[in-house]
Design an enzyme around this catalytic site. Structure first.
Site, PDB file in Angstrom:
ATOM      1  N   CYS A   1       0.841  -1.202   0.000  1.00  0.00           N
ATOM      2  CA  CYS A   1       0.000   0.000   0.000  1.00  0.00           C
ATOM      3  C   CYS A   1       0.871   1.246   0.000  1.00  0.00           C
ATOM      4  CB  CYS A   1      -0.922   0.009   1.210  1.00  0.00           C
ATOM      5  SG  CYS A   1      -1.957   1.498   1.299  1.00  0.00           S
TER       6      CYS A   1
ATOM      7  N   THR B   1      -1.558  -0.618  -6.525  1.00  0.00           N
ATOM      8  CA  THR B   1      -1.556   0.626  -7.292  1.00  0.00           C
ATOM      9  C   THR B   1      -0.149   1.159  -7.540  1.00  0.00           C
ATOM     10  OG1 THR B   1      -1.879   1.814  -5.209  1.00  0.00           O
ATOM     11  CG2 THR B   1      -3.841   1.347  -6.534  1.00  0.00           C
TER      12      THR B   1
END
Length: 314
Positions: free
Chosen positions: A130, A193
Site C-alpha cells: 500500500c 496501485t
C-alpha cells in the site's frame, strides 16, 4: 458450459473472478446488485490490528483512464470485523478473504492469529504494497528482505491459504515474488496501485491531501499484465492478476499471461455488477472458442517464448 473452477493452493474456487480489497467493502454492500455466491471469492477491505481513520480529505481524484486514491486503510480494526461483520457474511457460498495490513510484522501476525480460528475465512491477503500509509505498507514490499520478513512471520502464525499482495513500485518484481514464495506464500497477487500524483492547476495545489496516491484503473493494465507475465514465469505458486480489469477480455489477458485468478477493483465503482458480467464474458469466450477448461489457456503466452521473442526483436 466451460469448466471455470480453479485452485489457489489447497483452496478451490468456482471461477477465477475475485474482487480487489478496498473496492468491494465487506461484500454485503454489493448484495443488492449481484449474487455474491456466484463469485469465485471476494476480498474484504484492508484490515488492521487497531482502528484507522485514514488520511485527510480529499483522498480520491479522477485521472485520465483511472483514479488516484489515498484513503489510507480506513477501517474499524480486526476485532470490529470479527464481532460485527463476520457473523453476517460467514455463511455465504463463496470464498471470503481478508486483506491484512500493519505497521510492523507483529501487527500482521496479531491480525492473522485472530482470523485463523474463523472457519468462514478462506484466506488472508497480506498487503505489503500500500503506497498510502506512512508506516508499514509499501515499505515492506519494496525489498526482498522486508517482504520475506513479513511473509515468514505470518506463515508461522497462520495455517490457512496465504496470499501476498505485491507492489509494482519496485525495480524487479520477480525478485520480491521469489522471496515470498521461499517463505511459504501460497500465492501472490499483483499489482497493487502505482504511485502517482495529480495537480489542480486552477488552485495550484495537489489534488490529494497526501500529494501522492495510488493510481488504478485502465491506465495501469498494460503494466500489470506485463508484471503478471514476468512473475508467472518466475515462481511456481499461483499468481492472481489485477490492475485495470474492466471486462472479460481484460481478465482473459491476465489469465493468458499466467494468472490463475483475477481481482476486479476500480470497475466496481463504475458498475457494481461488473464481476458477474466478467464471469459471463469469460464463459462466453470459452464456449465460442471450444475451450472446455479455463485452466488450459492459463499462461499460454508464457509457453509461446519463440513468438514472443520474434515480436520483441522486430
Amino acid at each position: 458450459m466451460a469448466k471455470l473452477d480453479i485452485n489457489i493452493g489447497a483452496l478451490s474456487l468456482k471461477n477465477p473472478v475475485l474482487t480487489a480489497s478496498g473496492t468491494f467493502g465487506y461484500g454485503e454492500e454489493f448484495a443488492d446488485f449481484i449474487d455474491l455466491n456466484r463469485l469465485g471469492g471476494f476480498i474484504v477491505k484492508g484490515t488492521t490490528l487497531n482502528p484507522r481513520e485514514g488520511n485527510p480529505y480529499p483522498r480520491m481524484a479522477e485521472t485520465p483512464s483511472g483514479m488516484l486514491n489515498a484513503v489510507g486503510l480506513q477501517n474499524k480494526g480486526v476485532d470490529y470485523f470479527i464481532e460485527n461483520i463476520y457473523p453476517r457474511i460467514k455463511d455465504l457460498d463463496t470464498n471470503i478473504m481478508v486483506n491484512v495490513s500493519g505497521a510492523c510484522p507483529d501487527d500482521y501476525v496479531a491480525v492473522c492469529e485472530k482470523l485463523a480460528p474463523l472457519s468462514g475465512i478462506a484466506a488472508v491477503e497480506i498487503n505489503i504494497s500500500c503506497p498510502n500509509v506512512k508506516q508499514g505498507g509499501m515499505a515492506f514490499g519494496t525489498t526482498c528482505s522486508g517482504a520475506a520478513e513479513v511473509t515468514r512471520a505470518v506463515r508461522r502464525a497462520y495455517p490457512g491459504t496465504l496470499i501476498v499482495k505485491l507492489s509494482p513500485n519496485v525495480t524487479d518484481i520477480t525478485e520480491i515474488a521469489r522471496a515470498v514464495e521461499a517463505e511459504g506464500a501460497d500465492a501472490v497477487s499483483l499489482i497493487n496501485t502505482l504511485l502517482g500524483m495529480a495537480i489542480d492547476v486552477e488552485r495550484m495545489r495537489p489534488c490529494l491531501s497526501t500529494v501522492t496516491g495510488g493510481l488504478s484503473g485502465p491506465a495501469v493494465k498494460p503494466v500489470a499484465v506485463r508484471m503478471v507475465w514476468q512473475v508467472a514465469k518466475a515462481v511456481n505458486i499461483p499468481v492472481i492478476g489485477l490492475g485495470g480489469i474492466m471486462s472479460g477480455k481484460d481478465a482473459l489477458e491476465f489469465i493468458m499471461a499466467g494468472a490463475t485468478a483475477v481481482e476486479i477493483g476500480t470497475a466496481n465503482f463504475i458498475n457494481p455488477a461488473i464481476t458477474i458480467k466478467i464471469i459471463d464474458e469469460i464463459n462466453d469466450f470459452c464456449n465460442r472458442h471450444n475451450i472446455d477448461d479455463i485452466n488450459s489457456i492459463r499462461g499460454i503466452i508464457c509457453n509461446d517464448s519463440v513468438k514472443i521473442t520474434e515480436v520483441v526483436e522486430s
